[in-house]
Write an enzyme that holds these catalytic residues in place. Structure first.
Site, short mmCIF file in Angstrom:
data_model
loop_
_atom_site.label_atom_id
_atom_site.label_comp_id
_atom_site.label_asym_id
_atom_site.label_seq_id
_atom_site.Cartn_x
_atom_site.Cartn_y
_atom_site.Cartn_z
CG HIS A 66 -2.06 -0.91 1.13
ND1 HIS A 66 -3.20 -0.77 1.90
CD2 HIS A 66 -2.28 -2.01 0.35
CE1 HIS A 66 -4.06 -1.74 1.61
NE2 HIS A 66 -3.52 -2.50 0.67
CD GLU A 68 -1.93 5.00 2.62
OE1 GLU A 68 -3.00 5.61 2.48
OE2 GLU A 68 -1.73 3.87 2.11
CB CYS A 91 -6.86 0.52 4.41
SG CYS A 91 -5.21 -0.12 4.74
CB CYS A 101 -2.41 2.35 5.54
SG CYS A 101 -1.77 1.31 4.21
#
Length: 158
Positions: A66, A68, A91, A101
């Site tokens: 992801h 981040e 998320c 995240c």
């Protein structure tokens, strides 16, 4: 969705111009993502002390990445007290790895998170990262003026 954060601009760190520049960068990074039918394309920037200390995008280094988490890996300890900019709400639940995240950002000690687009419910049910971050005492800024730029690399999913 919670209302946008209302801390006076001088008290929150970066200027509105910095916020706009770094959110635009996060949206640019989202366009680098390899398209996926099962995951959003997201870009993220972490800024501290007027400088970018980390940036990333979904699937940048691994198919399960992801944005981040890639940006946090780059930033390392410099993420503490920083501002994280994400093209999409971080998320709060994920299928590909144990730590979502929003949890990673809180654990890294970021002071504020700004995002452009609330996470659509395509892959996980709400509540999202916004609520989690606020519960952890992290300032959250929603920047809907960048929503169209955040939606563009995800048009095939939305």
């Amino acid at each position: 969705m919670q209302p946008a954060e209302t801390t006076p601009p001088g008290a929150r760190g970066p200027s509105e111009e910095d916020d706009a520049r770094w959110m635009a960068r996060a949206c640019e990074l989202a366009r680098r993502c390899p398209p996926s039918a099962t995951a959003f394309s997201v870009g993220a920037v972490i800024a501290a002390g007027g400088e970018v200390v980390g940036e990333g995008w979904s699937r940048a280094e691994d198919p399960s990445d992801h944005a981040e988490e890639v940006a946090l890996r780059q930033a390392g300890p410099a993420a503490r007290g920083a501002v994280a900019y994400s093209s999409m709400e971080p998320c709060a639940r994920r299928a590909s790895r144990p730590e979502p995240c929003a949890h990673l950002l809180a654990a890294a000690g970021v002071a504020r998170v700004a995002y452009a687009l609330p996470e659509p419910g395509n892959f996980v049910a709400a509540p999202g990262g916004d609520a989690y971050l606020r519960r952890k005492g992290i300032l959250v800024t929603v920047m809907p003026e960048f929503a169209a730029a955040a939606e563009a690399p995800n048009a095939h999913l939305l």
